[in-house]
Design an enzyme around this catalytic site. Structure first.
Site, PDB file in Angstrom:
ATOM      1  N   GLY A 149       0.822  -1.202   0.000  1.00 20.40           N
ATOM      2  CA  GLY A 149       0.000   0.000   0.000  1.00 20.40           C
ATOM      3  C   GLY A 149       0.852   1.245   0.000  1.00 20.40           C
ATOM      4  O   GLY A 149       2.058   1.191   0.269  1.00 20.40           O
ATOM      5  N   GLY A 184       1.800   5.687   4.664  1.00 21.01           N
ATOM      6  CA  GLY A 184       0.868   6.308   5.597  1.00 21.01           C
ATOM      7  C   GLY A 184      -0.468   5.631   5.730  1.00 21.01           C
ATOM      8  O   GLY A 184      -1.345   6.142   6.440  1.00 21.01           O
ATOM      9  N   GLY A 234      -1.061   2.652   7.105  1.00 22.79           N
ATOM     10  CA  GLY A 234      -1.187   1.878   8.334  1.00 22.79           C
ATOM     11  C   GLY A 234      -0.641   0.468   8.261  1.00 22.79           C
ATOM     12  O   GLY A 234      -1.089  -0.398   9.023  1.00 22.79           O
ATOM     13  N   HIS A 247      -1.532  35.406 -10.837  1.00 23.66           N
ATOM     14  CA  HIS A 247      -1.169  34.018 -11.184  1.00 23.66           C
ATOM     15  C   HIS A 247      -2.159  33.028 -10.565  1.00 23.66           C
ATOM     16  O   HIS A 247      -2.704  32.154 -11.262  1.00 23.66           O
ATOM     17  CB  HIS A 247       0.257  33.726 -10.695  1.00 23.66           C
ATOM     18  CG  HIS A 247       0.733  32.341 -10.992  1.00 23.66           C
ATOM     19  ND1 HIS A 247       1.588  32.054 -12.028  1.00 23.66           N
ATOM     20  CD2 HIS A 247       0.479  31.146 -10.392  1.00 23.66           C
ATOM     21  CE1 HIS A 247       1.828  30.761 -12.054  1.00 23.66           C
ATOM     22  NE2 HIS A 247       1.171  30.188 -11.055  1.00 23.66           N
ATOM     23  N   GLU A 248      -2.414  33.159  -9.258  1.00 23.69           N
ATOM     24  CA  GLU A 248      -3.336  32.234  -8.587  1.00 23.69           C
ATOM     25  C   GLU A 248      -4.777  32.461  -9.043  1.00 23.69           C
ATOM     26  O   GLU A 248      -5.564  31.504  -9.111  1.00 23.69           O
ATOM     27  CB  GLU A 248      -3.227  32.407  -7.065  1.00 23.69           C
ATOM     28  CG  GLU A 248      -1.841  32.131  -6.493  1.00 23.69           C
ATOM     29  CD  GLU A 248      -1.334  30.740  -6.813  1.00 23.69           C
ATOM     30  OE1 GLU A 248      -2.167  29.821  -6.987  1.00 23.69           O
ATOM     31  OE2 GLU A 248      -0.109  30.561  -6.914  1.00 23.69           O
ATOM     32  N   HIS A 303      -5.278  30.324 -12.145  1.00 20.81           N
ATOM     33  CA  HIS A 303      -5.577  28.922 -11.818  1.00 20.81           C
ATOM     34  C   HIS A 303      -7.032  28.770 -11.375  1.00 20.81           C
ATOM     35  O   HIS A 303      -7.740  27.829 -11.793  1.00 20.81           O
ATOM     36  CB  HIS A 303      -4.655  28.438 -10.686  1.00 20.81           C
ATOM     37  CG  HIS A 303      -3.246  28.198 -11.106  1.00 20.81           C
ATOM     38  ND1 HIS A 303      -2.905  27.373 -12.142  1.00 20.81           N
ATOM     39  CD2 HIS A 303      -2.074  28.675 -10.593  1.00 20.81           C
ATOM     40  CE1 HIS A 303      -1.583  27.344 -12.264  1.00 20.81           C
ATOM     41  NE2 HIS A 303      -1.058  28.137 -11.334  1.00 20.81           N
ATOM     42  N   ASP A 333       4.371  24.298 -12.119  1.00 16.95           N
ATOM     43  CA  ASP A 333       3.186  23.968 -12.926  1.00 16.95           C
ATOM     44  C   ASP A 333       3.583  23.316 -14.248  1.00 16.95           C
ATOM     45  O   ASP A 333       2.993  22.307 -14.658  1.00 16.95           O
ATOM     46  CB  ASP A 333       2.368  25.233 -13.200  1.00 16.95           C
ATOM     47  CG  ASP A 333       1.856  25.873 -11.925  1.00 16.95           C
ATOM     48  OD1 ASP A 333       1.602  25.115 -10.960  1.00 16.95           O
ATOM     49  OD2 ASP A 333       1.711  27.101 -11.890  1.00 16.95           O
TER      50      ASP A 333
END
Length: 723
Positions: free
Chosen positions: A288, A291, A293, A509-510, A513, A587
């Site tokens: 898996g 994280g 388990g 820029h953001e 997006h 990006d």
């Protein structure tokens, strides 16, 4: 003449005086001590009387007898050691126990010759010199080798002696000799041969101990833990009673628990399965992503099985010395055989169980995995031993390790689904003090793609932040902030950076997006956008799926490419081609990787066709050789560029048609710094955000901090007026 005699008296007994200072006496008969001291004292006294110009010796025979008797009590003399006196090309060795003298001479490029005088040797008459004759030659002209300190003392003695009157010179000389005899003179010869032999023996002994500790043959116990060697740690046996983790603590992986519960039940009641002809599985492989388990599940097995449990890591089999890795595997299984039935847990087994290779540089590289294969299912069977291993790189494991008979059961531990995340949130929220308005289902829906470790970290971060703020309990606001910390990374404590021009570039820029994600059909839903630096980026646009995704469509991947291109397109439209920044580097890197996978792996290019080209990419090879034809390689590159260019054009069309919304959203980001998905929708629709700006909040906090001091000042003034 008297001065020369006194000097040689000190030289003859300087070693005796040094030995007398170390009183490591042993049990010897007093008569032997007296006889040895008397024999030496007679010889020395006879020499002094023969070469002294005065009939009376500066040192009486009783004084010499006492000194030599004390020296005989030394452990070194008691063990038939010797007093060595170095003179130019000769060495006089005096053995007190036998009253013998040895004279050694070594010429230039000649071998050492040894002559004996006394009870210990029988030399010929021509080869032997009388001790008295030898001492007379020394007194006549040859100088004894002394240290620089002894020469300086003697020069000082001669200088002081010449300054004194003749009637006081004898008294001064007697005192000088007595002090020399009582304290000893440095620079005496030592037992070099014995010292060198002991030194070599001690060095050899230390080397043997260090080498044994290095290879694990010598083991040191520190407390309850046994350390096998300096570089190679031993597998640790876990006492089942000491493990507090059970299957009740394992949440969000019900299918995996069912698989391992059968193995635990077999260990508790083997007759239940053996009477039907079943056999104990040899190994269980937990597979898996990180994280999920896997190690936690192994701890639960140790707590539930109530059998001896050995745990180690795959990297611990990597040894410095050749063959030590295979020996470590043998030692591990030897310990397990002695405690069968038992469980062996190997974490990150891909470190030791990776595919075998033919390497002429290191022909012994496969010894460790070959030994592991033999121990798990070789000619000699290991009954009652279950090997549980965990890895997140199952494709790197050797095929022989994965066959039935070695790892019979493969348990997949995936990321938890919605129900699993709700169960995990309920478990970790029960361990903290939180408000009653927290809904685990809402948290689970807002944490799609989180692993169990991510959820544990999220709840823990919320509790730490609440404790830092001196809060009474953990609220939903702290959990939301912790989720953003997991998704986007830790925010800059001081807010936005002080460069307003960089903040303006980041805002547009953001905003690019964000707008592309809102107006693209199959894009991942928006979660939050910010211009506060988080991690390595100056801003971040976070996407959060509404439901668990088990596969991706071509439309979803193309939409993801469009969103990635939105930031670079926004910079070009607002600031021009010459003013674009390096902010789009990450990006473009991610967009290129996705486009390569679409063309070379997923077969989503009509011109390239349905073919997997990753088989040509051998990253482990020193020299990469491609079997692709040049025309095919050019076609693949052309298709990758086409996919990226088409995505760029689609993003550009959206931002060109949404200039007004782009402007409003960038200005809102500059004012509020962080916007949620709902706030973004309000901004682009022309509505106002109903919350104070960060600048207003900061000003209000400064006012509150200054308010108590102002009230206190007024109170003091009022009290002073009443007086």
């Amino acid at each position: 003449m008297q001065s020369a005699i006194n000097l040689n008296i000190g030289g003859l007994l300087q070693n005796t005086g040094l030995l007398r200072n170390s009183r490591n006496g042993i049990n010897r008969k007093p008569l032997d001590i007296e006889a040895t001291a008397a024999s030496l004292s007679r010889v020395y006294h006879q020499v002094w009387r023969q070469f002294s110009s005065d009939t009376s010796s500066p040192v009486t025979i009783n004084q010499m007898n006492n000194i030599l008797r004390d020296s005989t009590l030394s452990r070194r003399i008691a063990r038939k050691s010797e007093i060595s006196l170095n003179y130019d090309d000769a060495v006089v060795r005096i053995i007190p126990a036998s009253s013998s003298f040895y004279i050694q001479r070594r010429g230039f490029r000649t071998r050492k010759q040894t002559f004996g005088v006394g009870n210990a040797g029988k030399p010929t008459q021509d080869e032997v010199k009388s001790p008295l004759t030898y001492f007379s030659e020394l007194l006549a002209g040859k100088k004894q080798k002394t240290s620089e300190g002894g020469v300086e003392k003697w020069n000082q003695y001669e200088s002081d002696l010449k300054k004194l009157p003749e009637n006081q010179q004898r008294t001064y000389t007697d005192g000088f000799v007595k002090g020399l005899l009582s304290n000893g003179v440095s620079g005496a010869g030592k037992d070099g041969k014995k010292s060198n032999t002991l030194t070599r023996f001690y060095i050899f002994l230390v080397f043997c101990i260090f080498f044994g500790y290095l290879t694990g043959r010598i083991r040191v116990r520190v407390g309850d833990r046994q350390i096998g060697s300096l570089f190679f740690s031993n597998p640790q046996e876990v006492n089942p009673e000491d493990v507090q983790v059970t299957f009740d603590d394992v949440r969000g992986m019900d299918e995996a628990k069912l698989e391992v519960e059968e193995i635990v039940d077999y260990l508790k009641d083997p007759e239940k399965y053996s009477r039907l002809g079943g056999r104990l599985p040899k190994g269980v492989l937990l597979v898996g992503p990180p994280g999920t388990g896997k190690t936690l599940l192994a701890r639960a097995i140790a707590g539930e099985a109530q059998v001896p449990f050995f745990h180690t890591a795959g990297s611990e089999f990597d040894e410095v010395l050749v063959g030590q890795g295979a020996r470590r595997v043998r030692d591990l299984f030897d310990k397990a055989k002695a405690r069968a039935p038992c469980i062996i847990f190997i974490d990150e087994i891909d470190s030791v169980g990776s595919k075998r290779v033919s390497n002429s540089i290191h022909p012994y590289a496969n010894q460790t995995i070959n030994q592991l294969l033999s121990e798990m299912d070789g000619f000699t069977r290991n009954e009652g031993i279950i090997v549980i291993a965990a890895t997140n790189r199952v494709d790197d494991l050797d095929k022989a390790l994965l066959r039935p008979g070695r790892f019979d059961v493969r348990v997949t531990v995936p990321k938890p689904d919605l129900a699993g995340r709700v169960d995990i949130f309920n478990f970790y929220l029960s361990k903290i003090v939180h408000s009653g308005g927290i809904d685990p289902k809402v948290l689970a829906k807002g944490s799609t793609g989180f692993t169990g470790a991510d959820i544990e970290n999220m709840v823990n971060q919320a509790a730490l932040k609440a404790a830092t703020d001196n809060a009474v309990e953990v609220t939903m606001a702290y959990l939301d902030e912790a989720r953003d910390r997991v998704l986007m990374g830790p925010a800059r404590t001081g807010g936005r950076i002080p460069d307003e021009e960089a903040n303006r570039n980041t805002a547009y820029h953001e905003a690019g997006h964000t707008l592309v994600s809102l107006y693209t059909k199959d894009a991942t839903p928006l979660h939050k956008v910010t211009i506060i630096p988080r991690g390595q980026s100056l801003g971040h646009t976070a996407m959060l799926p509404e439901k668990d995704s088990y596969q991706l469509t071509k439309a979803q991947m193309l939409a993801t490419l469009d969103v990635m291109m939105g930031g670079r397109v926004a910079e070009e439209l607002i600031f021009g081609d010459d003013k674009v920044t390096t902010g789009a580097a990450d990006d473009l890197s991610k967009a290129t990787q996705l486009a390569v996978q679409m063309v070379k792996v997923f077969g989503m290019s009509d011109k390239v066709g349905l073919r997997d080209f990753t088989a040509q990419d051998n990253e482990s090879a020193l020299v990469k050789v491609s079997d692709l034809a040049p025309q095919t390689a050019e076609l693949i590159d052309a298709e990758i560029n086409r996919v990226l260019q088409e995505s760029y054009k689609r993003a550009k069309v959206i931002l060109e048609t949404k200039k007004k919304e782009h402007q409003l959203l960038a200005e809102a980001l500059l004012e509020y710094e962080t916007l949620s998905a709902d706030e973004v929708k309000r901004v682009i629709s022309g509505q106002k955000i109903k919350r104070p700006t960060p600048a207003a909040v900061k000003k209000s906090n400064e006012t509150k901090r200054n308010q108590p001091s102002l009230v206190l000042h007024l109170f003091e003034e009022e009290g002073r007026g009443k007086q």
